[in-house]
Design a protein around this motif. Structure first.
Motif, short mmCIF file in Angstrom:
data_model
loop_
_atom_site.label_atom_id
_atom_site.label_comp_id
_atom_site.label_asym_id
_atom_site.label_seq_id
_atom_site.Cartn_x
_atom_site.Cartn_y
_atom_site.Cartn_z
N ARG A 1 -2.85 -12.43 -2.36
CA ARG A 1 -3.98 -11.60 -2.77
C ARG A 1 -5.19 -12.00 -1.95
O ARG A 1 -5.68 -13.13 -2.07
N LYS B 1 -4.76 2.43 0.43
CA LYS B 1 -5.96 2.88 -0.25
C LYS B 1 -6.84 3.71 0.69
O LYS B 1 -6.67 3.67 1.91
N ASP C 1 5.02 -10.02 -2.24
CA ASP C 1 4.09 -9.14 -2.95
C ASP C 1 2.71 -9.33 -2.31
O ASP C 1 2.09 -10.38 -2.47
N VAL D 1 0.36 -3.43 -0.56
CA VAL D 1 -0.78 -2.55 -0.82
C VAL D 1 -1.86 -2.89 0.20
O VAL D 1 -2.31 -4.03 0.29
N GLY E 1 -5.51 -2.39 1.08
CA GLY E 1 -6.75 -2.04 0.39
C GLY E 1 -7.84 -1.59 1.33
O GLY E 1 -7.65 -1.44 2.54
N GLU F 1 1.63 1.17 -0.30
CA GLU F 1 0.51 1.99 -0.78
C GLU F 1 -0.70 1.72 0.11
O GLU F 1 -1.01 0.57 0.41
N GLU G 1 -7.47 -6.77 1.44
CA GLU G 1 -8.68 -5.98 1.64
C GLU G 1 -9.42 -6.52 2.84
O GLU G 1 -9.34 -7.71 3.16
N ARG H 1 -9.00 -10.62 -1.13
CA ARG H 1 -10.04 -9.67 -1.48
C ARG H 1 -11.38 -10.15 -0.95
O ARG H 1 -11.61 -11.35 -0.80
N TYR I 1 -1.25 -7.91 -1.31
CA TYR I 1 -2.42 -7.03 -1.45
C TYR I 1 -3.52 -7.60 -0.57
O TYR I 1 -3.89 -8.78 -0.69
N GLN J 1 6.68 -5.49 -1.54
CA GLN J 1 5.65 -4.65 -2.14
C GLN J 1 4.36 -4.89 -1.36
O GLN J 1 3.86 -6.00 -1.33
#
Length: 246
Positions: free
Chosen positions: A168, A235, A199, A216, A218, A233, A203, A170, A201, A214
């Motif tokens: 993660r 964004k 997994d 994502v 961002g 995915e 940004e 961010r 994610y 998985q």
């Protein structure tokens, strides 16, 4: 690191108050209040520095606490280190748990179980831990590898590669409480060549390749290629030049 109880009763402590120089060696407790220089390797159960400490040699410490500045020319091995200032290690570091706030610079490799820091981490080589939790910025010259990676970016950060199970990344909110060292930048971005994990994610990250199960992507991201197995995915306003399902 543990010192046998029988040996602890037979070895002394080292205390520097004011400004002084001492020899390395085997100690139970080491406390520096002021400005201290330790010449030679040192092994101790507890070390606390309030002020400035310079060491010429290697350090082995069960627990180490830094409030101020600590600079060492050799390697460090510690079960637990809490930093509230600046730590500079010229060699490699193996630290079980690294916590606190401030700056930690390791010119070699950094290894351990857990990092939970509010501040700046810099390594010349790899940074490999089980858990990596950071609010601030980082510059990793090699691979940042951890089972769990949770980062809030305050300032521009870099790594050669990032690998983990759950990742993660961010950008910190501008309303996020900031440290005494720096506050969050609205333009903060991570630059890295490869991110690989299960997994993911991210940004505000510029990366050549992302590989994961998985994934994502961002806001604020610029990605050259995403390779994914299960789900992708993207964004709004994220840029992905190419993607493919593996």
């Amino acid at each position: 690191m543990q010192i046998d109880a029988n040996k602890r009763s037979s070895i002394g402590n080292l205390r520097i108050t004011g400004s002084s120089t001492a020899a390395g060696g085997l100690y139970d407790r080491v406390k520096i209040v002021g400005e201290g220089i330790v010449e030679g390797d040192m092994k101790c159960q507890h070390m606390k520095c309030v002020g400035t400490l310079e060491m010429e040699g290697d350090l082995q410490a069960g627990q180490a606490g830094i409030v101020g500045t600590f600079a060492l020319t050799g390697n460090v091995r510690s079960d637990r280190m809490k930093n509230s200032g600046t730590v500079s290690i010229s060699g490699d570091a193996v630290i079980g748990t690294l916590t606190g706030s401030g700056t930690v610079e390791v010119k070699g490799h950094l290894q351990g179980n857990q990092i939970a820091l509010h501040g700046h981490i810099a390594t010349g080589g790899d940074c490999e831990v089980d858990e990596f939790h950071l609010k601030g910025m980082f510059d990793v010259g090699g691979l940042l590898n951890a089972g769990a990676i949770n980062i809030r970016i305050f300032q521009d950060s870099t790594a050669k590669e990032i690998g983990g199970e759950k990742i993660r990344i961010r950008k910190a909110s501008l309303l996020h409480p900031f440290s005494l060292f720096f506050r969050p930048s609205p333009h903060a971005k991570l630059v890295v060549s490869v991110i690989e994990g299960d997994d993911i994610y991210v940004e505000h990250t510029r990366v050549n390749v992302i590989r994961g199960n998985q994934v994502v992507i961002g806001p604020g991201c610029e990605v050259g290629l995403v390779e994914y197995k299960v789900h992708l995915e993207k964004k709004k306003d994220a840029i992905v030049k190419e993607s493919r399902k593996m």
